[in-house]
Every structure is written in C-alpha cells, then in structure tokens.
Design a protein around this motif. Structure first.
Motif, PDB file in Angstrom:
ATOM      1  N   ASP A 135      15.335  12.425 -73.023  1.00  0.00           N
ATOM      2  CA  ASP A 135      14.242  12.199 -72.080  1.00  0.00           C
ATOM      3  C   ASP A 135      13.802  10.737 -72.125  1.00  0.00           C
ATOM      4  O   ASP A 135      13.864  10.084 -73.180  1.00  0.00           O
ATOM      5  N   PHE A 136      13.356  10.227 -70.975  1.00  0.00           N
ATOM      6  CA  PHE A 136      12.978   8.814 -70.871  1.00  0.00           C
ATOM      7  C   PHE A 136      11.915   8.445 -71.901  1.00  0.00           C
ATOM      8  O   PHE A 136      12.026   7.428 -72.587  1.00  0.00           O
ATOM      9  N   MET A 137      10.888   9.259 -72.028  1.00  0.00           N
ATOM     10  CA  MET A 137       9.809   8.955 -72.979  1.00  0.00           C
ATOM     11  C   MET A 137      10.307   9.006 -74.419  1.00  0.00           C
ATOM     12  O   MET A 137       9.870   8.239 -75.271  1.00  0.00           O
ATOM     13  N   ASP A 138      11.248   9.912 -74.699  1.00  0.00           N
ATOM     14  CA  ASP A 138      11.804   9.997 -76.052  1.00  0.00           C
ATOM     15  C   ASP A 138      12.624   8.750 -76.381  1.00  0.00           C
ATOM     16  O   ASP A 138      12.700   8.337 -77.541  1.00  0.00           O
ATOM     17  N   SER A 139      13.242   8.160 -75.347  1.00  0.00           N
ATOM     18  CA  SER A 139      14.024   6.947 -75.593  1.00  0.00           C
ATOM     19  C   SER A 139      13.109   5.775 -75.952  1.00  0.00           C
ATOM     20  O   SER A 139      13.541   4.838 -76.616  1.00  0.00           O
ATOM     21  N   ILE A 140      11.861   5.830 -75.517  1.00  0.00           N
ATOM     22  CA  ILE A 140      10.911   4.768 -75.823  1.00  0.00           C
ATOM     23  C   ILE A 140      10.214   5.001 -77.158  1.00  0.00           C
ATOM     24  O   ILE A 140      10.056   4.093 -77.969  1.00  0.00           O
ATOM     25  N   ASN A 141       9.829   6.239 -77.398  1.00  0.00           N
ATOM     26  CA  ASN A 141       9.068   6.566 -78.601  1.00  0.00           C
ATOM     27  C   ASN A 141       9.930   7.009 -79.775  1.00  0.00           C
ATOM     28  O   ASN A 141       9.441   7.121 -80.895  1.00  0.00           O
ATOM     29  N   THR A 159       0.574   4.816 -68.984  1.00  0.00           N
ATOM     30  CA  THR A 159       1.529   4.006 -69.738  1.00  0.00           C
ATOM     31  C   THR A 159       2.338   4.961 -70.625  1.00  0.00           C
ATOM     32  O   THR A 159       1.966   6.133 -70.784  1.00  0.00           O
ATOM     33  N   PRO A 160       3.431   4.497 -71.207  1.00  0.00           N
ATOM     34  CA  PRO A 160       4.203   5.370 -72.105  1.00  0.00           C
ATOM     35  C   PRO A 160       3.419   5.805 -73.339  1.00  0.00           C
ATOM     36  O   PRO A 160       3.846   6.705 -74.050  1.00  0.00           O
ATOM     37  N   TYR A 161       2.282   5.157 -73.547  1.00  0.00           N
ATOM     38  CA  TYR A 161       1.510   5.442 -74.753  1.00  0.00           C
ATOM     39  C   TYR A 161       0.162   6.093 -74.443  1.00  0.00           C
ATOM     40  O   TYR A 161      -0.736   6.127 -75.285  1.00  0.00           O
ATOM     41  N   GLY A 162       0.005   6.590 -73.201  1.00  0.00           N
ATOM     42  CA  GLY A 162      -1.223   7.259 -72.813  1.00  0.00           C
ATOM     43  C   GLY A 162      -1.914   6.567 -71.649  1.00  0.00           C
ATOM     44  O   GLY A 162      -1.475   5.517 -71.165  1.00  0.00           O
ATOM     45  N   LEU A 192       0.500  -5.581 -68.201  1.00  0.00           N
ATOM     46  CA  LEU A 192      -0.066  -4.960 -69.402  1.00  0.00           C
ATOM     47  C   LEU A 192       0.850  -5.298 -70.574  1.00  0.00           C
ATOM     48  O   LEU A 192       1.936  -4.721 -70.740  1.00  0.00           O
ATOM     49  N   ARG A 193       0.424  -6.253 -71.377  1.00  0.00           N
ATOM     50  CA  ARG A 193       1.258  -6.732 -72.479  1.00  0.00           C
ATOM     51  C   ARG A 193       1.410  -5.656 -73.554  1.00  0.00           C
ATOM     52  O   ARG A 193       0.471  -4.962 -73.904  1.00  0.00           O
ATOM     53  N   GLY A 194       2.647  -5.576 -74.062  1.00  0.00           N
ATOM     54  CA  GLY A 194       2.912  -4.652 -75.168  1.00  0.00           C
ATOM     55  C   GLY A 194       2.987  -3.192 -74.782  1.00  0.00           C
ATOM     56  O   GLY A 194       3.036  -2.327 -75.663  1.00  0.00           O
ATOM     57  N   LYS A 195       2.997  -2.902 -73.476  1.00  0.00           N
ATOM     58  CA  LYS A 195       3.050  -1.505 -73.028  1.00  0.00           C
ATOM     59  C   LYS A 195       4.439  -1.145 -72.457  1.00  0.00           C
ATOM     60  O   LYS A 195       4.587  -0.158 -71.745  1.00  0.00           O
ATOM     61  N   GLY A 196       5.428  -1.960 -72.821  1.00  0.00           N
ATOM     62  CA  GLY A 196       6.789  -1.691 -72.369  1.00  0.00           C
ATOM     63  C   GLY A 196       7.612  -0.976 -73.423  1.00  0.00           C
ATOM     64  O   GLY A 196       7.128  -0.057 -74.095  1.00  0.00           O
ATOM     65  N   VAL A 197       8.852  -1.410 -73.585  1.00  0.00           N
ATOM     66  CA  VAL A 197       9.800  -0.736 -74.473  1.00  0.00           C
ATOM     67  C   VAL A 197       9.972  -1.518 -75.771  1.00  0.00           C
ATOM     68  O   VAL A 197      10.130  -2.743 -75.745  1.00  0.00           O
ATOM     69  N   PRO A 198       9.971  -0.840 -76.929  1.00  0.00           N
ATOM     70  CA  PRO A 198      10.180  -1.532 -78.207  1.00  0.00           C
ATOM     71  C   PRO A 198      11.597  -2.107 -78.299  1.00  0.00           C
ATOM     72  O   PRO A 198      12.538  -1.564 -77.734  1.00  0.00           O
ATOM     73  N   TYR A 199      11.733  -3.208 -79.028  1.00  0.00           N
ATOM     74  CA  TYR A 199      13.038  -3.801 -79.304  1.00  0.00           C
ATOM     75  C   TYR A 199      13.629  -3.091 -80.525  1.00  0.00           C
ATOM     76  O   TYR A 199      12.981  -3.010 -81.577  1.00  0.00           O
ATOM     77  N   ILE A 200      14.860  -2.604 -80.394  1.00  0.00           N
ATOM     78  CA  ILE A 200      15.490  -1.902 -81.517  1.00  0.00           C
ATOM     79  C   ILE A 200      15.625  -2.821 -82.724  1.00  0.00           C
ATOM     80  O   ILE A 200      15.372  -2.422 -83.862  1.00  0.00           O
ATOM     81  N   ARG A 204       8.099  -5.730 -82.059  1.00  0.00           N
ATOM     82  CA  ARG A 204       8.022  -6.414 -80.770  1.00  0.00           C
ATOM     83  C   ARG A 204       8.236  -5.407 -79.645  1.00  0.00           C
ATOM     84  O   ARG A 204       9.114  -4.550 -79.729  1.00  0.00           O
ATOM     85  N   THR A 205       7.402  -5.513 -78.599  1.00  0.00           N
ATOM     86  CA  THR A 205       7.474  -4.578 -77.470  1.00  0.00           C
ATOM     87  C   THR A 205       7.378  -5.352 -76.160  1.00  0.00           C
ATOM     88  O   THR A 205       6.665  -6.344 -76.064  1.00  0.00           O
ATOM     89  N   GLY A 206       8.113  -4.878 -75.177  1.00  0.00           N
ATOM     90  CA  GLY A 206       8.060  -5.498 -73.855  1.00  0.00           C
ATOM     91  C   GLY A 206       6.756  -5.192 -73.136  1.00  0.00           C
ATOM     92  O   GLY A 206       5.848  -4.559 -73.688  1.00  0.00           O
ATOM     93  N   ASP A 207       6.646  -5.624 -71.881  1.00  0.00           N
ATOM     94  CA  ASP A 207       5.419  -5.452 -71.103  1.00  0.00           C
ATOM     95  C   ASP A 207       5.594  -4.407 -70.011  1.00  0.00           C
ATOM     96  O   ASP A 207       6.719  -4.025 -69.662  1.00  0.00           O
ATOM     97  N   LEU A 208       4.467  -3.975 -69.456  1.00  0.00           N
ATOM     98  CA  LEU A 208       4.446  -3.065 -68.308  1.00  0.00           C
ATOM     99  C   LEU A 208       3.827  -3.810 -67.132  1.00  0.00           C
ATOM    100  O   LEU A 208       2.687  -4.267 -67.218  1.00  0.00           O
ATOM    101  N   THR A 209       4.577  -3.948 -66.051  1.00  0.00           N
ATOM    102  CA  THR A 209       4.075  -4.596 -64.838  1.00  0.00           C
ATOM    103  C   THR A 209       3.727  -3.515 -63.817  1.00  0.00           C
ATOM    104  O   THR A 209       4.581  -2.712 -63.440  1.00  0.00           O
ATOM    105  N   VAL A 210       2.463  -3.517 -63.378  1.00  0.00           N
ATOM    106  CA  VAL A 210       1.974  -2.521 -62.417  1.00  0.00           C
ATOM    107  C   VAL A 210       1.747  -3.204 -61.072  1.00  0.00           C
ATOM    108  O   VAL A 210       0.992  -4.174 -60.987  1.00  0.00           O
ATOM    109  N   THR A 211       2.422  -2.720 -60.041  1.00  0.00           N
ATOM    110  CA  THR A 211       2.248  -3.258 -58.691  1.00  0.00           C
ATOM    111  C   THR A 211       1.325  -2.346 -57.897  1.00  0.00           C
ATOM    112  O   THR A 211       1.588  -1.139 -57.771  1.00  0.00           O
ATOM    113  N   LEU A 212       0.230  -2.905 -57.383  1.00  0.00           N
ATOM    114  CA  LEU A 212      -0.766  -2.122 -56.655  1.00  0.00           C
ATOM    115  C   LEU A 212      -0.418  -2.054 -55.166  1.00  0.00           C
ATOM    116  O   LEU A 212      -0.164  -3.081 -54.531  1.00  0.00           O
ATOM    117  N   ASN A 213      -0.401  -0.858 -54.637  1.00  0.00           N
ATOM    118  CA  ASN A 213      -0.130  -0.643 -53.218  1.00  0.00           C
ATOM    119  C   ASN A 213      -1.355  -0.027 -52.551  1.00  0.00           C
ATOM    120  O   ASN A 213      -1.803   1.059 -52.948  1.00  0.00           O
TER     121      ASN A 213
END
Length: 372
Positions: A123-129, A287-290, A308-316, A321-330
């Motif tokens: 699952d996508f969330m399991d791949s992140i967490n 976010t993947p973390y709530g 949103l800094r640090g709300k992306g995917v962890p580096y193996i 270190r964790t990537g970011d989450l970019t939210v585009t508002l429509n």
C-alpha cells in the motif's frame, strides 16, 4: 574501440579473491541478464562482456596470463608458454578444441543455488511509513531424506569410474599444431564425479526438493515501486558444498488516489470554495502523517501552491531526512446558486464595474435576472 578492463567490468580490484570474483560476476549477471533487459542491446553486449571477463578471471591460468599481458593475453597476441596458446574472446585454444569435440568445458566445482525472485504489493502509505509482511514461498531446498546426496537412504553415490571422480576427462586431440591435451566434462556423470545407482525417493535423485518457507519482509520507509530487497543465502540450495542462491523481493507500490510521488516529494491537489479563496479561511489538509490545519490568505488564486516541509517521503539512506509535500489549491466555482446568491453576486459584479449584459448572449445578465 579499446576493450574495458576485466576487473573494471566486474567492479573489483586486481587482487580480488576467487570468492569475490564469483560474487561480483553473479551480481553483474543479475543486473544485465537479457531476461531483465528485454530489447536492450547495450545490456546484451554488457552481459557478453561480463561473461567473457569471468571466463578469464575465474580460471587461475588465464587470470595469471591476463594480469601479466592484459587483453593481448585474451586476444591470442602472445605465446602461452611451452606447447600452449592464448585464446580469444575469453576462451583459450583448449576450450575451442573441447567444444569441437563436444565437450562441456571445465568443471568448476559444485554449482551454487539459483537466485529466487518474487513480487509483493505494498500500500502507498505503507511504502512511506514502512511495514513488516510475511510471505510464503516454495523454494528448492536440500532434501531432508538424502541430505542433498540424491542417493537412496542407506546408500551413497559411487565415484565415477570414467573420470575417477574428477568430473573431467582428459584426452589427446590431433590438431594442425600437433597433439594437444584437452579437458572435457565427463559425459557419464555429467561433471558431478559421482554416480547414483539407487536414487532417493524423496527427491528422485536431484538432492533438492521444494519446501514451503515463511519469509519476514521488513519494508523500509520510503521504498519506491520497483526496488528490490535482497535476502542473502535464502534462495535455492546449491550442490553439496556450494552456497545457496539469494532471494530478491521486488516491491510494487499501489498508487494513491490523491498523492503523487516524485522522488522523495509528494504532490496533492486541494479544492477550496470561492468564499474561502476570496475571504481567507482555515482549511484541513491531509498528509501521510495525519490531518493538519493551515490558513488560506484572502484573495488566494486558483493554482496557488503551499509547501509543507518534511511532510513528504523519508529517504531510505538518510532516515532523519524527509521530502516535502506541495499542495496546489484549486478554487471551485459554485454551480447551483440560489436566487439570493445570484443577486448578491450580481451586486458584487456591478460594484466592481463589470458590464453584466455583455457577459451573456442575451438581454439577461449571467445570473438569470434582467438588468434594471
């Protein structure tokens, strides 16, 4: 084009041990095997070069000549000593004669076990967490009945008389250069050096049998679809005295409906109402973390991005270190407006100096009411 150094091809140093050479060859073959690179001509050529390099470096005699003379040794550019000649393309002259005589080449000892590959969906969330999974596999392992010998209980394999247990047969062959001694694989025992007269009933004389095995797979945080997890020595059993192969578990990450991944960053589209965009508001972002609450500034335009800094995917390789989450508002334009809402918007448009009549094709304004 100059040929690449054999040691560089396998990614090892010149003083590498026999075991290091075997290990490097196995890894390179796995990477460039045609089955894993269908239609890739470059990979196919690389695969041939790797096997050529291994054919020289795995043979002590050829390796010594190569270390001394380089590619000229493998290309037939020197005399290999009294009565001997260098080969070409990774084979010496005796190998060529052996193939002409129908031989199978030199026996290089017990064969290691084959590698095993399998794929699991995550699952996508399991791949992140990260997640721990148990998988059941049927893998050829050493037969419990004969302990890998292939012989019936109470019996033992006999030494092959044709080759005296060596698995190889030497013979003199007449060539245009005179008689030469060649070594071929023994046809009687097929290079094993042993003859099984009474086969094991549990494995039919193979020495291996498929067994069910539970493997615990710890999927690390941040793994990407297509990546593999290697379990050394958990593949198929080899011949007696040879190591087992490896197990490779390929990860297939099931795509998420909303989050899109690029490297270690995530991207999300978030709809907001016209009123929230115009007046400003506090919105909830998944976010993947709530869930998190963030403010939208008054006058926000559609397409505005929030990082949103640090709300992306962890580096193996870098767990902290964790990537970011970019939210585009429509901004979502309302459809089913009430008459009162339409009137308010009409008044707003008139206050902005808009010519409502020209915004419709007829006599009525865009809000369905004739302009007074």
């Amino acid at each position: 084009m100059a040929k690449q150094d054999y040691y560089e091809l396998l990614g090892i140093n010149k003083g590498a041990s026999e075991e290091e050479i075997k290990k490097a060859h196995r890894a390179a073959v796995k990477k460039y095997h045609p089955d894993n690179n269908a239609g890739d001509k470059a990979a196919e050529e690389k695969f041939k070069e790797i096997n050529e390099a291994y054919g020289v470096l795995s043979d002590p005699e050829k390796k010594a000549q190569y270390d001394r003379f380089g590619h000229s040794a493998a290309g037939g550019g020197y005399s290999g000593g009294q009565g001997g000649f260098g080969g070409f393309d990774g084979f010496d002259f005796s190998d060529i004669i052996s193939q002409m005589m129908g031989g199978g080449g030199r026996r290089r000892g017990p064969a290691p076990g084959n590698h095993v590959e399998t794929t699991i969906n995550v699952d996508f969330m399991d791949s992140i967490n990260g997640v721990t999974r148990e998988i059941e596999l049927n893998i050829k392992d050493t037969c419990d009945t004969c302990r890998g010998s292939g012989a019936k209980a109470g019996t033992v394999p006999e030494s092959c008389r044709a080759c005296n247990g060596s698995g190889q047969v030497r013979q003199a062959v007449q060539t245009m250069l005179g008689y030469m001694e060649t070594t071929t694989t023994c046809k009687t025992c097929r290079g094993k050096g042993k003859i099984i007269k009474e086969k094991c009933g549990g494995c039919s004389g193979i020495g291996k049998k498929a067994k069910s095995r539970i493997v615990v797979v710890k999927v690390p945080k941040g793994i990407e679809s297509g990546q593999q997890i290697r379990f050394s020595g958990q593949g198929e059993a080899g011949d007696i005295g040879a190591p087992k192969g490896d197990l490779f578990v390929r990860i297939n990450v099931v795509p998420h409906k909303e989050f899109k991944r690029r490297g270690n960053n995530l991207y999300l589209d978030k709809n907001i109402t016209f009123a929230q965009a115009a007046l400003g508001a506090e919105i909830i972002i998944e976010t993947p973390y709530g869930e998190e609450r963030h403010n939208v500034a008054a006058g926000t335009q559609t397409g505005t991005s929030m990082n949103l800094r640090g709300k992306g995917v962890p580096y193996i390789s870098q767990p902290n270190r964790t990537g970011d989450l970019t939210v585009t508002l429509n901004v979502v334009v309302p459809k089913n407006l009430t008459d009162n809402q339409k009137e308010l918007l009409r008044q707003f448009a008139e206050g902005e100096g808009e010519n409502i009549e020209t915004l419709d094709s007829g006599k009525k304004g865009i809000f369905g009411k004739r302009k007074k």
